[in-house]
Scaffold this motif. Structure first.
Motif, PDB file in Angstrom:
ATOM      1  N   GLU A   1       0.844  -1.197   0.000  1.00  8.81           N
ATOM      2  CA  GLU A   1       0.000   0.000   0.000  1.00  8.81           C
ATOM      3  C   GLU A   1       0.875   1.241   0.000  1.00  8.81           C
ATOM      4  OE1 GLU A   1      -2.813   0.381   3.125  1.00  8.81           O
ATOM      5  OE2 GLU A   1      -4.177  -1.141   2.347  1.00  8.81           O
ATOM      6  N   ILE A   2       0.759   2.050  -1.044  1.00 10.29           N
ATOM      7  CA  ILE A   2       1.461   3.329  -1.094  1.00 10.29           C
ATOM      8  C   ILE A   2       0.413   4.431  -0.940  1.00 10.29           C
ATOM      9  CG2 ILE A   2       2.879   4.877  -2.488  1.00 10.29           C
ATOM     10  CD1 ILE A   2       4.161   2.467  -3.777  1.00 10.29           C
ATOM     11  N   ASP A   3       0.563   5.201   0.100  1.00 17.22           N
ATOM     12  CA  ASP A   3      -0.404   6.240   0.445  1.00 17.22           C
ATOM     13  C   ASP A   3       0.057   7.571  -0.138  1.00 17.22           C
ATOM     14  OD1 ASP A   3      -2.261   7.919   1.515  1.00 17.22           O
ATOM     15  OD2 ASP A   3      -1.859   7.448   3.614  1.00 17.22           O
ATOM     16  N   SER A   4      -0.631   8.009  -1.203  1.00 17.68           N
ATOM     17  CA  SER A   4      -0.268   9.267  -1.850  1.00 17.68           C
ATOM     18  C   SER A   4      -1.514   9.882  -2.464  1.00 17.68           C
ATOM     19  CB  SER A   4       0.790   9.027  -2.921  1.00 17.68           C
ATOM     20  OG  SER A   4       1.081  10.214  -3.605  1.00 17.68           O
ATOM     21  N   TYR A   5      -2.231  10.659  -1.689  1.00 17.50           N
ATOM     22  CA  TYR A   5      -3.521  11.230  -2.084  1.00 17.50           C
ATOM     23  C   TYR A   5      -4.549  10.113  -2.214  1.00 17.50           C
ATOM     24  CZ  TYR A   5      -6.940  14.253  -4.391  1.00 17.50           C
ATOM     25  OH  TYR A   5      -8.069  14.963  -4.708  1.00 17.50           O
ATOM     26  N   LEU A   6      -4.248   9.122  -3.039  1.00 20.19           N
ATOM     27  CA  LEU A   6      -5.014   7.884  -3.099  1.00 20.19           C
ATOM     28  C   LEU A   6      -4.145   6.753  -2.562  1.00 20.19           C
ATOM     29  CD1 LEU A   6      -6.525   8.211  -6.688  1.00 20.19           C
ATOM     30  CD2 LEU A   6      -7.673   8.765  -4.524  1.00 20.19           C
ATOM     31  N   ILE A   7      -4.760   5.620  -2.241  1.00 21.65           N
ATOM     32  CA  ILE A   7      -4.013   4.436  -1.832  1.00 21.65           C
ATOM     33  C   ILE A   7      -3.780   3.572  -3.063  1.00 21.65           C
ATOM     34  CG2 ILE A   7      -3.993   2.368  -0.402  1.00 21.65           C
ATOM     35  CD1 ILE A   7      -3.795   4.874   1.242  1.00 21.65           C
ATOM     36  N   TYR A   8      -2.519   3.300  -3.369  1.00 21.81           N
ATOM     37  CA  TYR A   8      -2.174   2.466  -4.518  1.00 21.81           C
ATOM     38  C   TYR A   8      -1.725   1.090  -4.027  1.00 21.81           C
ATOM     39  CZ  TYR A   8      -2.125   6.941  -6.966  1.00 21.81           C
ATOM     40  OH  TYR A   8      -2.471   8.170  -7.481  1.00 21.81           O
ATOM     41  N   ASN A   9      -2.365   0.044  -4.564  1.00 20.32           N
ATOM     42  CA  ASN A   9      -1.987  -1.327  -4.216  1.00 20.32           C
ATOM     43  C   ASN A   9      -0.776  -1.758  -5.044  1.00 20.32           C
ATOM     44  OD1 ASN A   9      -4.173  -1.571  -2.438  1.00 20.32           O
ATOM     45  ND2 ASN A   9      -5.533  -2.267  -4.067  1.00 20.32           N
ATOM     46  N   VAL A  10       0.362  -1.222  -4.686  1.00 24.34           N
ATOM     47  CA  VAL A  10       1.616  -1.506  -5.389  1.00 24.34           C
ATOM     48  C   VAL A  10       2.522  -2.280  -4.443  1.00 24.34           C
ATOM     49  CG1 VAL A  10       3.705  -0.505  -6.395  1.00 24.34           C
ATOM     50  CG2 VAL A  10       1.466   0.527  -6.855  1.00 24.34           C
ATOM     51  N   ILE A  11       2.986  -3.452  -4.884  1.00 25.51           N
ATOM     52  CA  ILE A  11       3.815  -4.283  -4.013  1.00 25.51           C
ATOM     53  C   ILE A  11       5.055  -4.780  -4.755  1.00 25.51           C
ATOM     54  CG2 ILE A  11       2.508  -6.413  -4.541  1.00 25.51           C
ATOM     55  CD1 ILE A  11       2.970  -7.204  -1.571  1.00 25.51           C
ATOM     56  N   PHE A  12       6.215  -4.563  -4.142  1.00 24.20           N
ATOM     57  CA  PHE A  12       7.470  -5.130  -4.637  1.00 24.20           C
ATOM     58  C   PHE A  12       8.517  -5.058  -3.533  1.00 24.20           C
ATOM     59  CE2 PHE A  12       7.484  -0.651  -6.058  1.00 24.20           C
ATOM     60  CZ  PHE A  12       8.689  -0.178  -5.559  1.00 24.20           C
ATOM     61  N   ALA A  13       9.519  -5.905  -3.628  1.00 19.05           N
ATOM     62  CA  ALA A  13      10.669  -5.868  -2.717  1.00 19.05           C
ATOM     63  C   ALA A  13      11.787  -5.084  -3.391  1.00 19.05           C
ATOM     64  CB  ALA A  13      11.121  -7.283  -2.389  1.00 19.05           C
ATOM     65  N   THR A  14      12.809  -4.706  -2.627  1.00 22.50           N
ATOM     66  CA  THR A  14      13.893  -3.881  -3.175  1.00 22.50           C
ATOM     67  C   THR A  14      15.254  -4.366  -2.693  1.00 22.50           C
ATOM     68  OG1 THR A  14      12.427  -1.940  -3.184  1.00 22.50           O
ATOM     69  CG2 THR A  14      14.789  -1.535  -3.423  1.00 22.50           C
ATOM     70  N   THR A  15      16.165  -4.484  -3.634  1.00 21.15           N
ATOM     71  CA  THR A  15      17.571  -4.775  -3.347  1.00 21.15           C
ATOM     72  C   THR A  15      18.419  -3.676  -3.973  1.00 21.15           C
ATOM     73  OG1 THR A  15      17.239  -7.168  -3.252  1.00 21.15           O
ATOM     74  CG2 THR A  15      19.462  -6.404  -3.716  1.00 21.15           C
ATOM     75  N   ILE A  16      19.341  -3.103  -3.180  1.00 16.91           N
ATOM     76  CA  ILE A  16      20.216  -2.042  -3.679  1.00 16.91           C
ATOM     77  C   ILE A  16      21.668  -2.491  -3.573  1.00 16.91           C
ATOM     78  CG2 ILE A  16      20.960   0.350  -3.414  1.00 16.91           C
ATOM     79  CD1 ILE A  16      18.260   0.968  -2.159  1.00 16.91           C
ATOM     80  N   GLU A  17      22.300  -2.614  -4.732  1.00 18.56           N
ATOM     81  CA  GLU A  17      23.708  -3.014  -4.814  1.00 18.56           C
ATOM     82  C   GLU A  17      23.995  -4.224  -3.928  1.00 18.56           C
ATOM     83  OE1 GLU A  17      25.741   0.698  -4.091  1.00 18.56           O
ATOM     84  OE2 GLU A  17      25.484   1.338  -6.179  1.00 18.56           O
TER      85      GLU A  17
END
Length: 352
Positions: free
Chosen positions: A20-36
């Motif tokens: 859940e990304i809360d930005s004016y509306l709630i977006y059902n966006v899901i992913f994991a993150t790896t940095i370097e």
């Protein structure tokens, strides 16, 4: 830290790990993150197709992320609600960016950002021509932030709207993400004319659900086939010889799957409990996605059948993630209507 990077690293990737990304509306966006090679956020959701964003070169990624966000901010400035803050505009751009990424795009986000930046640059299109379908009008229209590409082809025949085509170009490859047919009340005469797309193919062959069988070519909507033909001609005019057709976007799939439990909770609160709702909703979603993907694939396989200069090089889920095609210069077509529409667009000089 730059505001774009601050929002992305402190808010977007953390909230995306929870779906859940809360930005004016709630977006059902899901992913994991790896940095370097360092795991930043992890997601354990075996029932979903959760991709992992692999940022291998953070400096290069950050530069492109800022560039893309600034371009999108300017491009969509008249598409945002009036009461949305600058912070939420940026966050919405950063959230919805990933809804159009394939699994391979998540593995190479630098190239993905380069591709999305390139999509902002398309040659203008303004065609009016007489055709067998009547007065044909084709325009390039700016789309909404939530849709697949910055621009889409708007196609009209005698002021009847045909399916819109979401598309873009990166390097020498044209990308077609969607052909959406929303018009239900077209002129009956036009509908009869469009069925001429069935000339040149034997539709009495047995239907099969397996895309590997060549006879599985008849379950295609005529208007969709016409829009696809026009889109390929437009891309060819822009020097494109390769076509990629993304068929499955994991974030969009997951967004729908994540919405079902929320809807079920809402139903329970309203006393509308249905213990089979989740199972039925997910099965229905899978069936719809399969039908949409199969029909999308089938549309371009029909064009491969009709046109001598169109060749399918890879089928999705079998040879590659995307459907891959090539378009040669020398054209022959066993369907007069499709050939006519293809040539109308190819003969127009609409380069900038």
């Amino acid at each position: 830290m730059n505001l774009v990077l601050d929002i992305f690293y402190k808010e977007v990737i953390k909230e995306a790990s929870k779906g859940e990304i809360d930005s004016y509306l709630i977006y059902n966006v899901i992913f994991a993150t790896t940095i370097e090679n360092k795991l930043i956020t992890n997601v354990v959701k075996p029932e979903l197709f959760v991709p992992t964003l692999l940022i291998k070169n953070k400096a290069a990624f950050d530069k492109l992320l800022i560039m893309y966000t600034n371009m999108a901010y300017e491009f969509y400035k008249d598409k945002f609600p009036e009461d949305i803050s600058e912070h939420d505009k940026i966050k919405s751009i950063l959230a919805l960016l990933w809804s159009n990424a394939t699994s391979e795009d998540f593995k190479d986000p630098i190239m993905y950002l380069q591709k999305r930046i390139s999509f902002f640059n398309l040659d203008n299109l303004d065609i009016e021509a007489d055709s067998s379908l009547g007065k044909l009008k084709i325009n390039l229209i700016k789309d909404e932030l939530c849709n697949e590409t910055p621009y889409y082809l708007e196609i009209k025949a005698n002021d009847n709207m045909l399916p819109k085509v979401s598309l873009g170009i990166f390097d020498d490859t044209g990308y077609i993400y969607a052909i959406q047919n929303k018009e239900k009340n077209r002129d009956k005469t036009l509908n009869r004319q469009m069925y001429k797309v069935n000339v040149g193919i034997n539709l009495d062959l047995e239907e099969s659900d397996n895309i590997m069988f060549p006879e599985n070519l008849k379950g295609v909507t005529p208007s969709t086939l016409i829009s696809a033909t026009i889109a390929l001609a437009y891309l060819k005019n822009l020097g494109v010889s390769k076509i990629a057709i993304p068929v499955f976007l994991p974030v969009r799939w997951n967004s729908k799957e994540l919405s079902f439990p929320k809807k079920y909770q809402y139903m329970q609160k309203r006393g509308q409990d249905n213990p089979n709702y989740l199972k039925e909703a997910m099965a229905h979603h899978e069936e719809i996605q399969r039908n949409l993907s199969d029909k999308f694939i089938r549309t371009f396989r029909r064009l491969d059948y009709h046109f001598s200069n169109i060749e399918i090089n890879a089928l999705p889920f079998i040879h590659a993630e995307d459907m891959l095609m090539t378009i040669d210069d020398d054209v022959d077509c066993n369907n007069p209507l499709l050939l006519e529409l293809y040539q109308i667009v190819r003969q127009k000089n609409y380069r900038k």
